[in-house]
Design an enzyme around this catalytic site. Structure first.
Site, PDB file in Angstrom:
ATOM      1  N   ALA A 162      34.817  38.524  30.401  1.00 38.04           N
ATOM      2  CA  ALA A 162      35.521  39.274  29.441  1.00 38.04           C
ATOM      3  C   ALA A 162      36.564  38.711  28.502  1.00 38.04           C
ATOM      4  O   ALA A 162      36.596  37.560  28.480  1.00 38.04           O
ATOM      5  CB  ALA A 162      36.271  40.343  30.444  1.00 38.04           C
ATOM      6  N   GLY A 191      32.893  39.469  34.017  1.00 38.20           N
ATOM      7  CA  GLY A 191      32.324  40.791  33.954  1.00 38.20           C
ATOM      8  C   GLY A 191      30.826  40.494  33.672  1.00 38.20           C
ATOM      9  O   GLY A 191      30.038  41.386  33.892  1.00 38.20           O
ATOM     10  N   GLU A 224      29.283  40.754  37.108  1.00 36.81           N
ATOM     11  CA  GLU A 224      29.511  42.180  37.445  1.00 36.81           C
ATOM     12  C   GLU A 224      28.450  43.039  36.877  1.00 36.81           C
ATOM     13  O   GLU A 224      28.023  44.038  37.580  1.00 36.81           O
ATOM     14  CB  GLU A 224      30.872  42.747  37.179  1.00 36.81           C
ATOM     15  CG  GLU A 224      31.843  42.170  37.872  1.00 36.81           C
ATOM     16  CD  GLU A 224      33.370  42.629  37.767  1.00 36.81           C
ATOM     17  OE1 GLU A 224      33.913  43.515  38.347  1.00 36.81           O
ATOM     18  OE2 GLU A 224      33.959  42.242  36.853  1.00 36.81           O
ATOM     19  N   GLU A 253      38.020  35.403  38.073  1.00 33.93           N
ATOM     20  CA  GLU A 253      39.222  36.214  37.566  1.00 33.93           C
ATOM     21  C   GLU A 253      40.447  35.729  38.232  1.00 33.93           C
ATOM     22  O   GLU A 253      41.639  35.694  37.516  1.00 33.93           O
ATOM     23  CB  GLU A 253      38.871  37.650  37.596  1.00 33.93           C
ATOM     24  CG  GLU A 253      37.972  38.405  36.805  1.00 33.93           C
ATOM     25  CD  GLU A 253      36.471  38.120  37.263  1.00 33.93           C
ATOM     26  OE1 GLU A 253      35.673  38.669  36.464  1.00 33.93           O
ATOM     27  OE2 GLU A 253      36.313  37.667  38.157  1.00 33.93           O
TER      28      GLU A 253
END
Length: 734
Positions: A74, A120, A123, A145
């Site tokens: 991200a 992300g 994910e 993260e």
């Protein structure tokens, strides 16, 4: 995760094939890597809405248009700009809904992963029906993260445990580690590993297979099959007993939390939040887990710990672009071969990272055959570790080793554009090394010293070309410690600095450039920290209490343990140099001389503050209580843990401010990175200067003035801090 990118044109494209497979490609134009950010969400919505309505589509392959890069994560800039927890929670919820749509899509979606698939990006892949990875060395998967003080906020905390098991998922999420394709397949994270050149074709075939009416998308069977294989091992059977029933899961989370707190001392909220939201998902269901994840994500994004850790991320990225000099016209010269003098642990370590990371040939010299052989053995051992871990093939390892040649003479050094000296800390010896090199090399050969204590200007006095002399201070062990401290004198040529900085970056180091002076930056700010620990010990505070207090404050090891590791004899040699340069504020307790007289050197001779019992491999070592008798100390003084930590840490922070005031460091950013990456200053506090801003310079000055009255004038605040306190100033504007 990466820094912000502005998307000015469509980043997602669709190719609809005759066989009914739609290949969706993400390629953010003008960027080296794909990232996930809010600007992409409308494009995702539009494309998948169109595909959902198209009955000719039987499956989807999601891939990257950038060879060797899937989705790096991200946009950290987007997250750092978030002002409120509710704003961050909404961002998480929005991402969850998008990936939920992918997970429930009417036809199978296969993620074709080539290159970094992190945060992300993973994910998104987890929301697909299956994942296939390319075998490129650049392919890694992970949820890092936690390293930014966050947790996966797009469903990762819920989907990953259900795919690979709770224990394996926690191992990835709590550490932020990356796994390579082979390990990812073993975990069940990917269904297959194929050649990167045929990755998309393999993903298309897998999609068509999943789309057959007789195949109910195969995901449940594939998942169950991989889990059953894992459960056939003793470790897997234990996992089954723990994870597949409520009582076992309660024990698993309880033990994980206990182990975590022992490691973090409660200083990092993100790992605890990860444990909690995973537990919620299993005890209350997937919907509750997603809600808990979004709420926790929102709270973490605006936490002081995340802000500090994200600031480190940005600082490191800035340093990657920093040449080390102010003049943008100055360019580094090409280094095609590196000479290294000294094949000890430091020299061998520098040779290893030069060959393995920088991919530059090395000529390694030492005084005799035995020393050379020991150095090569050290390098071979480092390469062999990677081969055994399967992060390097045997052939690749041999190729790295072949980049290093060794000698007991200077032959082969004359063609090296840079020579790095890593010999014993003796000024006369270093002068002799310079003169020997200058006798055989070109006038523009750079001479870099790895000294940790001798001023570079003194070393340069032995050179006919002082403008070519520079300091390159590596930290031990070289292959693990991320910092390189480059030291320049008033005569060092700018192009020499830029060239040394570029070499350090290629060696995989985070590089800061500091001005020459006693102790440079890192050793200088470490000295008062260690000295205060000795003062507290002399006051009768037990050794384990001192170390425990600083570990609780956030340092990886306590100062007394560090003194044993560095070497009491080394500290005794550096101490008088610091005392001469900086006066009484670095005066060590007189009783500490008894340690040297008793031949206590620490770990190196198994005789220091702690006992070195070879049988005890784990846990804290036991204090050698005979040291109290030697020092004439009764370890009975009661002192609060917070006071011990503040006394030591504030002196490091104050010295950092003095270094900035004296232009030893170029910026607060460099000071923070140097303290964190070189000395283990607690990352969640952001470094000495971020710490001052967070606590408030007025409070820092008041505390130090109080300590100066109670414990001595060594706590006198730096004039810079006093001036800033008058105007309530800050080091950073953000």
């Amino acid at each position: 995760m990466t820094t912000k990118t502005t998307i000015n044109q469509p980043a997602l494209t669709v190719q609809k094939r005759p066989d009914g497979v739609a290949v969706v490609t993400l390629d953010i134009i003008g960027e080296n890597q794909n990232t996930l950010q809010s600007q992409l969400l409308p494009q995702f919505e539009t494309i998948f809405s169109d595909l959902d309505k198209d009955d000719s589509i039987v499956g989807v392959v999601f891939c990257s248009g950038k060879p060797g890069s899937f989705i790096a994560g991200a946009d950290v800039s987007m997250l750092s700009s978030v002002k409120t927890a509710s704003e961050a929670t909404a961002l998480s919820t929005q991402s969850q809904k998008l990936f939920d749509r992918l997970a429930a899509f009417r036809v199978p979606i296969v993620a074709a992963i080539d290159g970094a698939c992190l945060g992300g990006g993973l994910e998104l892949a987890l929301a697909c029906s299956q994942r296939i990875a390319g075998d490129s060395p650049k392919t890694v998967l992970g949820l890092p993260e936690v390293q930014l003080g966050l947790l996966p906020g797009a469903g990762g905390t819920q989907r990953l445990p259900r795919l690979i098991g709770i224990a394996n998922a926690l191992d990835l999420m709590l550490t932020g580690k990356h796994v390579r394709p082979a390990k990812a397949k073993k975990l069940g994270l990917v269904a297959d590993v194929v050649r990167s050149s045929g990755l998309v074709d393999a993903a298309i075939r897998r999609t068509l297979d999943l789309a057959r009416p007789s195949n109910t998308r195969g995901t449940n069977f594939s998942k169950l099959s991989s889990r059953l294989k894992a459960w056939t091992t003793p470790e897997g059977a234990a996992e089954l007993a723990l994870e597949e029933n409520p009582i076992g899961r309660a024990v698993l989370f309880q033990q994980a939390r206990k182990k975590l707190l022992k490691k973090t001392n409660g200083n990092y909220p993100a790992p605890e939040a990860i444990l909690s939201v995973v537990e919620v998902g299993y005890s209350k269901g997937l919907s509750a887990g997603f809600a808990a994840e979004a709420t926790a994500f929102g709270n973490l994004v605006v936490s002081s710990e995340a802000k500090a850790l994200m600031s480190i991320f940005f600082a490191v990225n800035q340093l990657k672009k920093d040449t080390g000099v102010d003049n943008p016209a100055v360019k580094p010269r090409k280094i095609d071969k590196v000479g290294i003098l000294g094949a000890g642990l430091m020299g061998a370590g520098i040779a290893y990272i030069t060959a393995s990371k920088a991919n530059i040939p090395v000529r390694l010299k030492d005084r005799d055959d035995d020393s050379v052989v020991r150095g090569l053995k050290t390098i071979y051992g480092l390469i062999e570790k990677r081969v055994k871990r399967k992060t390097l093939t045997r052939f690749e390892g041999q190729a790295e080793l072949l980049k290093i040649t060794a000698t007991t003479e200077y032959k082969g050094m004359e063609s090296c554009p840079i020579i790095i000296e890593a010999v014993f800390e003796d000024l006369g010896l270093k002068h002799r090394m310079i003169q020997d090199i200058e006798a055989i090399s070109r006038p523009d050969t750079i001479f870099a010293s790895n000294t940790s204590s001798i001023p570079i200007s003194k070393i340069a006095q032995g050179s006919r070309h002082p403008e070519m002399v520079i300091g390159m201070h590596y930290f031990s062990p070289v292959d693990k410690m991320p910092l390189l401290e480059i030291i320049v004198t008033t005569t060092t040529a700018d192009w020499v600095t830029a060239t040394a900085v570029e070499l350090g970056k290629n060696q995989g180091k985070t590089v800061i450039v500091v001005r020459d002076g006693v102790g440079f930056y890192t050793s200088r700010i470490l000295a008062p920290y260690m000295n205060e620990a000795a003062q507290i010990l002399a006051e009768g505070v037990p050794i384990e209490r001192i170390d425990g207090a600083l570990e609780k404050w956030g340092y990886p090891v306590g100062p007394i343990t560090l003194l044993d590791e560095v070497g009491i004899d080394v500290a005794a040699k550096v101490g008088p140099i610091m005392l001469e340069a900086f006066g009484e504020r670095l005066q060590a307790p007189a009783v500490m001389e008894r340690l040297v007289n008793d031949d206590r050197k620490g770990r190196k001779n198994q005789k220091g503050f702690y006992q070195y019992n070879e049988k005890k491999k784990k846990g804290r070592k036991e204090v050698d209580t005979s040291v109290y008798t030697l020092l004439g100390i009764k370890p009975e003084t009661t002192m609060k843990s917070s006071l011990i930590a503040e006394r030591c840490a504030l002196l490091m922070v104050n010295e950092a401010a003095l270094c900035l005031q004296e232009n030893i460091i170029r910026s607060p950013r460099d000071g923070d990175i140097g303290a964190i990456f070189g000395l283990g200053f607690p990352p969640f506090r952001g470094g000495p200067f971020r710490f001052i801003d967070e606590v408030g310079v007025t409070s820092i000055v008041a505390k130090m003035q109080d300590f100066a009255g109670r414990f001595g004038l060594r706590f006198t605040p730096a004039p810079m801090l006093i001036d800033m306190a008058k105007r309530n100033g800050r080091f950073y504007s953000d």
